[in-house]
Design an enzyme around this catalytic site. Structure first.
Site, PDB file in Angstrom:
ATOM      1  N   ASP A  31       0.896  -1.408  -0.002  1.00 53.09           N
ATOM      2  CA  ASP A  31      -0.056  -0.039   0.051  1.00 53.09           C
ATOM      3  C   ASP A  31       0.923   1.172   0.028  1.00 53.09           C
ATOM      4  O   ASP A  31       1.799   1.457   0.795  1.00 53.09           O
ATOM      5  CB  ASP A  31      -0.920  -0.022   1.198  1.00 53.09           C
ATOM      6  CG  ASP A  31      -1.734   1.345   1.377  1.00 53.09           C
ATOM      7  OD1 ASP A  31      -2.821   0.948   0.967  1.00 53.09           O
ATOM      8  OD2 ASP A  31      -1.239   2.543   1.625  1.00 53.09           O
ATOM      9  N   TYR A  71       2.721   9.961  -0.479  1.00 55.07           N
ATOM     10  CA  TYR A  71       3.642   9.315   0.319  1.00 55.07           C
ATOM     11  C   TYR A  71       5.334   9.804  -0.487  1.00 55.07           C
ATOM     12  O   TYR A  71       6.323   9.682   0.141  1.00 55.07           O
ATOM     13  CB  TYR A  71       3.700   7.913   0.312  1.00 55.07           C
ATOM     14  CG  TYR A  71       2.397   7.345   1.198  1.00 55.07           C
ATOM     15  CD1 TYR A  71       1.607   8.331   1.872  1.00 55.07           C
ATOM     16  CD2 TYR A  71       2.090   6.212   1.366  1.00 55.07           C
ATOM     17  CE1 TYR A  71       0.409   7.741   2.400  1.00 55.07           C
ATOM     18  CE2 TYR A  71       0.986   5.700   1.837  1.00 55.07           C
ATOM     19  CZ  TYR A  71       0.203   6.593   2.817  1.00 55.07           C
ATOM     20  OH  TYR A  71      -0.905   6.191   3.178  1.00 55.07           O
ATOM     21  N   ASN A 101     -10.471   7.558   4.451  1.00 50.26           N
ATOM     22  CA  ASN A 101     -10.716   8.365   5.528  1.00 50.26           C
ATOM     23  C   ASN A 101     -12.259   8.913   5.635  1.00 50.26           C
ATOM     24  O   ASN A 101     -12.428  10.192   5.596  1.00 50.26           O
ATOM     25  CB  ASN A 101      -9.761   9.594   5.145  1.00 50.26           C
ATOM     26  CG  ASN A 101      -8.342   9.111   5.531  1.00 50.26           C
ATOM     27  OD1 ASN A 101      -8.047   8.523   6.586  1.00 50.26           O
ATOM     28  ND2 ASN A 101      -7.314   9.382   4.799  1.00 50.26           N
ATOM     29  N   LYS A 154       3.209  -1.028   9.369  1.00 51.14           N
ATOM     30  CA  LYS A 154       4.241  -0.512   8.619  1.00 51.14           C
ATOM     31  C   LYS A 154       5.349  -0.848   9.735  1.00 51.14           C
ATOM     32  O   LYS A 154       5.429  -0.955  10.875  1.00 51.14           O
ATOM     33  CB  LYS A 154       4.264   0.963   8.498  1.00 51.14           C
ATOM     34  CG  LYS A 154       5.511   1.531   8.011  1.00 51.14           C
ATOM     35  CD  LYS A 154       5.529   3.300   7.876  1.00 51.14           C
ATOM     36  CE  LYS A 154       5.687   3.661   9.445  1.00 51.14           C
ATOM     37  NZ  LYS A 154       5.867   4.818   9.419  1.00 51.14           N
TER      38      LYS A 154
END
Length: 278
Positions: free
Chosen positions: A43, A48, A135, A228
């Site tokens: 993901d 990012y 979200n 993560k």
């Protein structure tokens, strides 16, 4: 590896590897390590700034592309129809792939309807195997799902020990939208997870760690988690969660730690707009 079946029939791994805040210079190695220990869901996101590193890892790994479930997300600045479509095609170039398994609208802000229409068309063109959101509150999720042609396959939201998202989860089930958890280990409160007395007791019972207990708790709720780590041993720990089963009483005992409050900012707080654009 266990899988959940999305509302369009696509199978998605029940746990994945998230690369949020992994620096670009080490991200490639981290993704290669994750694939080596058994992760098949990776993901990332445009915001990012490490899609290219993920793409290099996908190109180098011996794992066949068709076995990898690759996700990225469209950022708020790209929320017109044309910009969203162009940005997804650019993400595909960075990720060195001619299709994506899942693309999400990253935030329920600005003109996300136009961005969603772009994803719908890319899905129809078979560039994307599934499309979803991230979200989105229950209200905004219901709005998008009701007034558009394609119901989102996934809603990726903050979900952890202290914010278990029960109300939103119930609405996802009503719309047959897969719940996916970001920051499933509570980020800066992970120390409270690893020292939680109930999780520690269950960890001893099942010969697991407290974090494995909570990740399995999510799995039993039908939730995909994307923890993560930059450490290979921790990656192995996080993925090794499918060889035991919590009882109903144990699940209820974990539920008692839900504070029903975001560690970031609730989506009824106008400050979220400033945060998203900072």
């Amino acid at each position: 590896m266990e899988f959940f079946t999305l509302n369009n029939g696509v199978k998605m791994p029940a746990i994945g590897f998230g690369v949020f805040q992994i620096p670009e210079d080490i991200c490639e190695k981290c993704v290669l390590d994750a694939l080596e220990v058994g992760y098949r869901l990776i993901d990332t996101a445009q915001a990012y700034y490490n899609e290219e590193a993920v793409g290099r890892a996908i190109a180098k790994t011996s794992v066949p592309r068709e076995e990898i479930f690759l996700t990225t997300k469209v950022w708020v600045t790209e929320y017109t129809y044309e910009k969203a479509k162009k940005s997804v095609l650019e993400s595909m170039k960075k990720l060195q792939t001619d299709y994506l398994d899942l693309v999400l609208i990253h935030q329920p802000l600005s003109d996300y309807y136009s961005a969603w229409h772009a994803l719908e068309d890319l899905y129809k063109d078979k560039k994307l195997r599934a499309i979803g959101i991230s979200n989105f509150s229950a209200e905004r999720m219901a709005d998008l799902a009701t007034f558009n042609e394609i119901v989102p396959a996934v809603n990726q939201v903050e979900t952890h020990l202290f914010f278990q998202q029960q109300f939103l989860h119930e609405w996802m089930e009503k719309f047959k939208i897969q719940h996916e958890a970001w920051e499933p280990l509570g980020q800066h409160r992970i120390g409270e997870v690893t020292k939680n007395p109930v999780l520690m007791q269950l960890a001893e019972k099942y010969s697991k760690t407290p974090t494995q207990i909570f990740l399995h708790f999510n799995f039993q709720r039908g939730i995909i988690s994307i923890p993560k780590s930059v450490k290979k041993l921790r990656m192995e720990e996080n993925i090794s969660i499918f060889d035991f089963e919590l009882t109903a009483d144990e699940i209820n005992s974990i539920r008692t730690f839900d504070e029903n409050k975001s560690l970031w900012a609730a989506y009824d707080n106008p400050e979220i707009v400033k945060m998203a654009m900072s």
